[in-house]
Design a protein around this motif. Structure first.
Motif, PDB file in Angstrom:
ATOM      1  N   ALA A   1       0.831  -1.202   0.000  1.00 41.42           N
ATOM      2  CA  ALA A   1       0.000   0.000   0.000  1.00 41.42           C
ATOM      3  C   ALA A   1       0.869   1.257   0.000  1.00 41.42           C
ATOM      4  O   ALA A   1       0.568   2.230  -0.710  1.00 41.42           O
ATOM      5  CB  ALA A   1      -0.929  -0.006   1.212  1.00 41.42           C
ATOM      6  N   GLU A   2       1.968   1.238   0.746  1.00 42.98           N
ATOM      7  CA  GLU A   2       2.861   2.398   0.792  1.00 42.98           C
ATOM      8  C   GLU A   2       3.521   2.633  -0.572  1.00 42.98           C
ATOM      9  O   GLU A   2       3.638   3.772  -1.031  1.00 42.98           O
ATOM     10  CB  GLU A   2       3.947   2.214   1.862  1.00 42.98           C
ATOM     11  CG  GLU A   2       3.442   2.193   3.291  1.00 42.98           C
ATOM     12  CD  GLU A   2       2.897   0.813   3.687  1.00 42.98           C
ATOM     13  OE1 GLU A   2       3.304  -0.222   3.091  1.00 42.98           O
ATOM     14  OE2 GLU A   2       2.038   0.767   4.578  1.00 42.98           O
ATOM     15  N   GLN A   3       3.952   1.564  -1.212  1.00 42.20           N
ATOM     16  CA  GLN A   3       4.571   1.696  -2.533  1.00 42.20           C
ATOM     17  C   GLN A   3       3.568   2.213  -3.563  1.00 42.20           C
ATOM     18  O   GLN A   3       3.917   3.032  -4.416  1.00 42.20           O
ATOM     19  CB  GLN A   3       5.137   0.342  -2.990  1.00 42.20           C
ATOM     20  CG  GLN A   3       6.343  -0.109  -2.192  1.00 42.20           C
ATOM     21  CD  GLN A   3       6.737  -1.555  -2.495  1.00 42.20           C
ATOM     22  OE1 GLN A   3       5.887  -2.392  -2.781  1.00 42.20           O
ATOM     23  NE2 GLN A   3       8.036  -1.825  -2.403  1.00 42.20           N
ATOM     24  N   LEU A   4       2.323   1.764  -3.462  1.00 42.60           N
ATOM     25  CA  LEU A   4       1.294   2.227  -4.385  1.00 42.60           C
ATOM     26  C   LEU A   4       1.007   3.717  -4.160  1.00 42.60           C
ATOM     27  O   LEU A   4       0.857   4.477  -5.117  1.00 42.60           O
ATOM     28  CB  LEU A   4       0.011   1.404  -4.216  1.00 42.60           C
ATOM     29  CG  LEU A   4      -1.123   1.723  -5.178  1.00 42.60           C
ATOM     30  CD1 LEU A   4      -0.696   1.554  -6.625  1.00 42.60           C
ATOM     31  CD2 LEU A   4      -2.337   0.851  -4.877  1.00 42.60           C
TER      32      LEU A   4
ATOM     33  N   GLY B   1       1.539   9.267  -6.056  1.00 41.35           N
ATOM     34  CA  GLY B   1       2.064  10.616  -5.826  1.00 41.35           C
ATOM     35  C   GLY B   1       3.015  11.046  -6.941  1.00 41.35           C
ATOM     36  O   GLY B   1       2.952  12.182  -7.431  1.00 41.35           O
ATOM     37  N   LYS B   2       3.890  10.152  -7.371  1.00 42.76           N
ATOM     38  CA  LYS B   2       4.826  10.474  -8.451  1.00 42.76           C
ATOM     39  C   LYS B   2       4.095  10.691  -9.768  1.00 42.76           C
ATOM     40  O   LYS B   2       4.462  11.564 -10.558  1.00 42.76           O
ATOM     41  CB  LYS B   2       5.874   9.374  -8.584  1.00 42.76           C
ATOM     42  CG  LYS B   2       6.878   9.375  -7.449  1.00 42.76           C
ATOM     43  CD  LYS B   2       7.903   8.275  -7.588  1.00 42.76           C
ATOM     44  CE  LYS B   2       8.869   8.333  -6.405  1.00 42.76           C
ATOM     45  NZ  LYS B   2       9.880   7.302  -6.448  1.00 42.76           N
ATOM     46  N   LEU B   3       3.050   9.904 -10.016  1.00 40.51           N
ATOM     47  CA  LEU B   3       2.265  10.089 -11.241  1.00 40.51           C
ATOM     48  C   LEU B   3       1.541  11.430 -11.229  1.00 40.51           C
ATOM     49  O   LEU B   3       1.444  12.114 -12.259  1.00 40.51           O
ATOM     50  CB  LEU B   3       1.268   8.939 -11.427  1.00 40.51           C
ATOM     51  CG  LEU B   3       1.876   7.593 -11.804  1.00 40.51           C
ATOM     52  CD1 LEU B   3       0.807   6.503 -11.779  1.00 40.51           C
ATOM     53  CD2 LEU B   3       2.538   7.663 -13.171  1.00 40.51           C
TER      54      LEU B   3
ATOM     55  N   LYS C   1       1.207  17.047 -13.230  1.00 43.10           N
ATOM     56  CA  LYS C   1       1.296  18.494 -13.009  1.00 43.10           C
ATOM     57  C   LYS C   1       2.408  19.110 -13.851  1.00 43.10           C
ATOM     58  O   LYS C   1       2.232  20.190 -14.420  1.00 43.10           O
ATOM     59  CB  LYS C   1       1.534  18.790 -11.523  1.00 43.10           C
ATOM     60  CG  LYS C   1       0.332  18.571 -10.639  1.00 43.10           C
ATOM     61  CD  LYS C   1       0.671  18.818  -9.185  1.00 43.10           C
ATOM     62  CE  LYS C   1      -0.477  18.435  -8.266  1.00 43.10           C
ATOM     63  NZ  LYS C   1      -0.100  18.554  -6.851  1.00 43.10           N
ATOM     64  N   SER C   2       3.547  18.426 -13.940  1.00 46.89           N
ATOM     65  CA  SER C   2       4.653  18.934 -14.746  1.00 46.89           C
ATOM     66  C   SER C   2       4.287  19.023 -16.217  1.00 46.89           C
ATOM     67  O   SER C   2       4.617  19.992 -16.893  1.00 46.89           O
ATOM     68  CB  SER C   2       5.877  18.038 -14.587  1.00 46.89           C
ATOM     69  OG  SER C   2       6.357  18.096 -13.269  1.00 46.89           O
ATOM     70  N   VAL C   3       3.592  18.025 -16.711  1.00 48.77           N
ATOM     71  CA  VAL C   3       3.182  18.032 -18.104  1.00 48.77           C
ATOM     72  C   VAL C   3       2.168  19.165 -18.354  1.00 48.77           C
ATOM     73  O   VAL C   3       2.228  19.863 -19.367  1.00 48.77           O
ATOM     74  CB  VAL C   3       2.571  16.666 -18.515  1.00 48.77           C
ATOM     75  CG1 VAL C   3       1.882  16.722 -19.875  1.00 48.77           C
ATOM     76  CG2 VAL C   3       3.655  15.593 -18.524  1.00 48.77           C
TER      77      VAL C   3
END
Length: 193
Positions: A170-173, A178-180, A185-187
């Motif tokens: 769950a933490e990795q997901l 969050g990274k996605l 946002k960057s795109v």
């Protein structure tokens, strides 16, 4: 174009009239282009009657240097002046430069197509599926009692579909999500500029 020392030595041998006479030079140049376009790694590409008198090791060094130079020239979209300047520095005479460049121009489009087909772009994600699993015990019969997610990404690359499967806690997901979001946002910011 920046060339390594071994490529420069091989090209100097290609341009040297004492190594390759007027008859052998165009045959070697043509063999180099044919090896890139048609042979697909066939070692017999240099087994030509016109080249039997040449030292095999030297011939292979010349071939490796010439094909490297050809690919670099195509990659950098080199024009006649760039190719001429590079070959003049390696002691090619005007006739050999002209022969090389004529053959280069004849095959340049085909080589560009081959180079553009090498590698691949990133896969396009078509669909995502997931399910929650619960691991009660591991292989050593120890109690684990941990939930984890099985994620399946349906991707498409050049018309071919492929599934990418992985599992995460769950933490990795949460970290992945969050990274996605940061990437999205960057795109979005980049598209507004």
């Amino acid at each position: 174009m920046e060339l390594s020392e071994s490529v420069q030595k091989g090209l100097q041998s290609l341009g040297d009239q004492t190594v390759l006479d007027r008859c052998s030079f165009p045959v070697v140049v043509d063999a180099c282009f044919r090896s890139l376009l048609f042979s697909r790694g066939d070692p017999a590409v240099l087994d030509l009657p016109e080249l039997k008198h040449l030292d095999k090791i030297l011939l292979k060094q010349i071939h490796a240097a010439a094909t490297t130079f050809i690919l670099e020239a195509v990659k950098h979209n080199a024009d006649k002046s760039t190719i001429s300047f590079s070959l003049e520095e390696l002691t090619f005479n005007t006739e050999r430069i002209e022969t090389f460049y004529t053959t280069f121009q004849k095959h340049k489009k085909d080589l560009e197509l081959i180079l553009s087909s090498i590698g691949r772009g990133p896969a396009h994600i078509k669909d995502v599926s997931w399910r929650l699993q619960y691991q009660m015990k591991n292989g050593q019969l120890d109690k684990v009692n941990e939930p984890f997610y099985l994620i399946s990404l349906s991707t498409e690359t050049g018309g071919a579909s492929e599934d990418v499967d992985f599992s995460c806690t769950a933490e990795q997901l949460q970290d992945l999500v969050g990274k996605l979001k940061d990437a999205a946002k960057s795109v979005e910011k980049a598209s507004q500029v």
